[in-house]
Design a protein around this motif. Structure first.
Motif, mmCIF file in Angstrom:
data_model
loop_
_atom_site.group_PDB
_atom_site.id
_atom_site.type_symbol
_atom_site.label_atom_id
_atom_site.label_comp_id
_atom_site.label_asym_id
_atom_site.label_seq_id
_atom_site.Cartn_x
_atom_site.Cartn_y
_atom_site.Cartn_z
ATOM 1 N N GLY A 1 -0.691 2.288 1.411
ATOM 2 C CA GLY A 1 -2.108 2.576 1.515
ATOM 3 C C GLY A 1 -2.943 1.324 1.679
ATOM 4 N N ALA A 2 -2.573 0.268 0.951
ATOM 5 C CA ALA A 2 -3.337 -0.979 1.026
ATOM 6 C C ALA A 2 -3.318 -1.554 2.435
ATOM 7 N N LEU A 3 -2.196 -1.358 3.150
ATOM 8 C CA LEU A 3 -2.059 -1.919 4.493
ATOM 9 C C LEU A 3 -3.124 -1.373 5.449
ATOM 10 N N LEU A 4 -3.531 -0.124 5.246
ATOM 11 C CA LEU A 4 -4.560 0.467 6.104
ATOM 12 C C LEU A 4 -5.861 -0.318 6.009
ATOM 13 N N TYR A 5 -6.192 -0.811 4.811
ATOM 14 C CA TYR A 5 -7.450 -1.519 4.584
ATOM 15 C C TYR A 5 -7.313 -3.020 4.799
ATOM 16 N N ILE A 6 -6.109 -3.552 4.606
ATOM 17 C CA ILE A 6 -5.856 -4.958 4.934
ATOM 18 C C ILE A 6 -6.078 -5.177 6.426
ATOM 19 N N LYS A 7 -5.644 -4.217 7.234
ATOM 20 C CA LYS A 7 -5.853 -4.305 8.682
ATOM 21 C C LYS A 7 -7.337 -4.302 9.035
ATOM 22 N N ASP A 8 -8.132 -3.559 8.252
ATOM 23 C CA ASP A 8 -9.578 -3.528 8.497
ATOM 24 C C ASP A 8 -10.234 -4.868 8.159
ATOM 25 N N ASP A 9 -9.750 -5.551 7.125
ATOM 26 C CA ASP A 9 -10.347 -6.812 6.674
ATOM 27 C C ASP A 9 -9.885 -8.020 7.491
#
Length: 484
Positions: free
Chosen positions: A52-60
């Motif tokens: 799940g964290a990877l989805l938002y790491i990609k956004d940042d």
């Protein structure tokens, strides 16, 4: 002493049924199992949270969003750390004991969680993932052996499976945390950083619990302790420093290690952490583009994983290790074929998507977990914690866990790239073929160890290595050794 009269053997328990212990028969042993199993919780949380964290790491980080290789590296760097941790974990266990090894794992894991939480760029995040992996690697060796050595033989499988249940509970918890932080500023930092909390709790609880346990007694436990003490005394009389190459010099240990390491390899090569690491990504591939919906559907998959592990705790001491592994792998093959078919059908729609194929992929994921989690989840860890003689248990456990993490790394580091090269459907078809090979491996190389003492399991390998004449071979070996 005859083998049948040993505490924990089937003959002993038939003569003394009042000494037979049930899973819930002693809350102190179960409590120690749960405290040690927090290592499994950390293991599971780390494998689940990154999906799940990877989805938002990609956004940042745009550089992460543009590179599948960098995404795979963020996921798999924890596995590199785990390989190092598992390889050194056997030595740490033998040199300093199970308790100190657990505490070392907690300290390193906590440090890694803090580094991840404050990471200012993807490369610092990768360093944090490596540290977390080190802690997980040491814990993956220590917890099953710690539990096995404290467990009566008739419930050993269920207690070791409790550690696997804690792994799946950690994965489920990670999805809950992921979902909870989707609307919070700094999403992925909270997701990764809070993993320090269970490690700190384990450090405190382990110290307190072992002090408390010293005052507790139980008749069946006393039998096991007496038997273990006698075994350890025998080992001291024959004590020698075990080196890595010694594992391959002894025929029976070599055969045991083949069975144990093979199970660990097939656990990963049949695709479990492809499902756990990338389940939100797989759901999005299937046509569900919303991050929140992908996480919610993945949460359902994780819940089934935890529920299946509960079933495994019961089945492993009733059905047995071998039958459970075979039935589990058979279901895994069917599930992977469904997944392959769903993605193949989706790929034929020329850019459009179909809810039918999307839901078929989700059903395939759910079935995969339903079959995998009660069997191939706990069986490799259970078997590896009980098939080695005492003085080989730490080093062989570490080596087989290293095989697990290497296989894990191979799958995690290559899944997205292979899916891009040959298609997701073909990738799942490859995993199904590997699971078929695993079925053959279990039939040929893995014995049934349900309810056996460590001494009885050791006898299995001697008979496989030397046949019915293994006692004569052992006598000749000792005679030759005495003349040299």
């Amino acid at each position: 002493m005859m083998l049948e009269s040993l505490p924990g053997s089937s003959g002993y328990l038939d003569l003394h049924p009042e000494r037979r212990m049930s899973y819930f028969g002693n809350p102190y042993i179960l409590g120690l199992t749960v405290v040690a199993g927090i290592s499994g919780l950390l293991f599971g949380y780390d494998t689940g949270v990154i999906s799940g964290a990877l989805l938002y790491i990609k956004d940042d980080f745009e550089v992460v969003n543009q590179s599948s290789f960098l995404q795979e590296t963020i996921v798999s760097m924890a596995l590199v750390g785990a390989m190092v941790g598992a390889a050194s974990g056997g030595w740490i266990n033998d040199a300093y004991g199970r308790k100190k090894a657990t505490l070392v794992a907690d300290v390193v894991f906590t440090a890694g969680a803090i580094v991840m939480g404050v990471a200012g760029d993807p490369y610092m995040l990768i360093v944090g993932r490596f540290l977390v992996g080190l802690g997980v690697g040491v814990a993956s060796v220590t917890a099953p052996v710690y539990i096995a050595e404290a467990s009566p033989s008739e419930i050993r499988g269920g207690l070791i499976s409790t550690n696997v249940l804690m792994i799946t509970a950690g994965q489920f918890l990670s999805y809950l945390v992921n979902l909870a932080f989707t609307q919070v500023r700094g999403t992925w930092r909270w997701m990764l950083g809070v993993s320090a909390v269970p490690a700190v709790i384990q450090m405190m609880k382990l110290k307190l619990y072992l002090c408390f346990l010293k005052f507790m007694t139980f008749a069946r436990l006393e039998d096991e302790i007496d038997h273990l003490s006698a075994s350890l005394e025998q080992e001291r009389q024959n004590q020698h420093t075990v080196k890595y190459m010694d594992v391959f010099k002894s025929k029976e240990i070599r055969i045991a290690f083949l069975a144990g390491a093979g199970l660990q390899a097939f656990q990963q090569l049949s695709g479990i952490n492809t499902v756990m690491y990338y389940s939100p990504t797989i759901v999005q591939m299937a046509g569900f583009s919303s991050n929140q919906l992908a996480l919610l559907l993945s949460l359902i998959v994780a819940a089934m994983n935890a529920a299946g592990s509960v079933v495994g705790v019961y089945l492993i001491d009733h059905v047995g290790r071998k039958k459970l592994a075979l039935s589990s792998l058979s279901g895994v093959v069917v599930s992977l074929l469904i997944l392959s078919g769903a993605f193949f059908g989706q790929s034929q729609l020329s850019g459009s998507s179909s809810p039918l194929y999307g839901w078929a992929a989700v059903i395939g994921l759910a079935l995969y977990i339903a079959f995998f989690s009660p069997g191939m989840g706990p069986v490799p860890w259970t078997v590896n914690s009980e098939i080695y003689p005492e003085h080989y248990r730490g080093i062989c456990g570490g080596m087989s866990a290293t095989v697990n993490w290497i296989s894990n790394l191979m799958v995690a580091q290559t899944f997205l790239s292979i899916a891009e090269a040959v298609g997701t459907a073909a990738t799942f078809l490859i995993l199904a073929a590997i699971a078929l090979v695993a079925i053959v491996f279990v039939i040929v190389f893995v014995p049934e160890t349900k309810g056996l003492t460590f001494a009885e399991v050791e006898q299995i390998w001697k008979e496989r290595a030397w046949g019915t004449n293994y006692n004569i071979h052992t006598l000749l070996h000792h005679q030759n050794h005495s003349y040299s």
